[in-house]
Design a protein around this motif. Structure first.
Motif, PDB file in Angstrom:
ATOM      1  N   UNK A  30       3.042   4.953   1.590  1.00  0.00           N
ATOM      2  CA  UNK A  30       2.152   5.139   2.748  1.00  0.00           C
ATOM      3  C   UNK A  30       1.878   3.798   3.431  1.00  0.00           C
ATOM      4  N   UNK A  31       1.619   2.761   2.643  1.00  0.00           N
ATOM      5  CA  UNK A  31       1.360   1.436   3.209  1.00  0.00           C
ATOM      6  C   UNK A  31       2.582   0.909   3.956  1.00  0.00           C
ATOM      7  N   UNK A  32       3.754   1.045   3.341  1.00  0.00           N
ATOM      8  CA  UNK A  32       4.976   0.542   3.969  1.00  0.00           C
ATOM      9  C   UNK A  32       5.360   1.340   5.205  1.00  0.00           C
ATOM     10  N   UNK A  33       5.093   2.647   5.185  1.00  0.00           N
ATOM     11  CA  UNK A  33       5.368   3.460   6.368  1.00  0.00           C
ATOM     12  C   UNK A  33       4.579   2.911   7.563  1.00  0.00           C
ATOM     13  N   UNK A  34       3.302   2.639   7.358  1.00  0.00           N
ATOM     14  CA  UNK A  34       2.459   2.115   8.441  1.00  0.00           C
ATOM     15  C   UNK A  34       2.959   0.753   8.930  1.00  0.00           C
ATOM     16  N   UNK A  35       3.350  -0.105   8.006  1.00  0.00           N
ATOM     17  CA  UNK A  35       3.848  -1.436   8.373  1.00  0.00           C
ATOM     18  C   UNK A  35       5.178  -1.323   9.114  1.00  0.00           C
TER      19      UNK A  35
END
Length: 159
Positions: A30-35
């Motif tokens: 989820x964090x990497x998707x946003x980044x």
């Protein structure tokens, strides 16, 4: 009479190692998707792209991207060749795998990610088709998803 109700103070069984790893993986994804999404949209603004429409189709245990349409306003344009930073999770590792990829590769990866996050198995059996739309002004990715299925109706009559 015995009270068999559970209380809030009863201990819960501990997470298995797999469950703990899966929870960590989900948070990292989820964090990497946003980044990755923010990085892609920043690059697309710089190149003048306003919309990207990714058409997908899958069935019979196989699915793929059928077409990618890139627009600047109402005009179709070529996919920009710029390179951007991109990060992917690796099962069992707390740090992502980082690389530099083309905008086209980042679009493809995010399109497949959106499909898997919302409709895992979209390519199986009768499958699904639709579009993943990247709206640069809104900084939004929209999934227009159509699922296929086989229906069967049975009627039995005795007279």
């Amino acid at each position: 009479m015995a009270d068999n109700s559970k209380t809030a103070s009863e201990p819960r069984p501990p997470f298995s190692d797999w469950e703990a790893q899966a929870a960590l993986q989900s948070r990292l994804e989820a964090d990497l998707f946003a980044i990755n999404k923010a990085t892609l949209f920043d690059a697309l603004v710089f190149t003048g792209v306003t919309t990207i429409i990714v058409t997908f189709d899958g069935y019979g245990d196989s699915g793929q991207i059928e077409d990618v349409e890139v627009k600047a306003g109402d005009d179709n344009i070529a996919m920009p060749g710029a390179m951007i930073a991109f990060a992917k999770t690796v099962w069992g590792q707390s740090e992502p795998e980082r690389s530099t990829v083309t905008i086209a590769t980042a679009v493809e990866n995010l399109a497949y990610d959106v499909l898997e996050r919302t409709h895992g198995g979209w390519e199986n059996n009768d499958g699904a088709y639709g579009e993943v739309i990247f709206d640069v002004a809104k900084r939004e990715i929209t999934l227009d998803y159509n699922e296929r299925y086989t229906a069967s109706e049975n009627y039995m009559h005795s007279f």
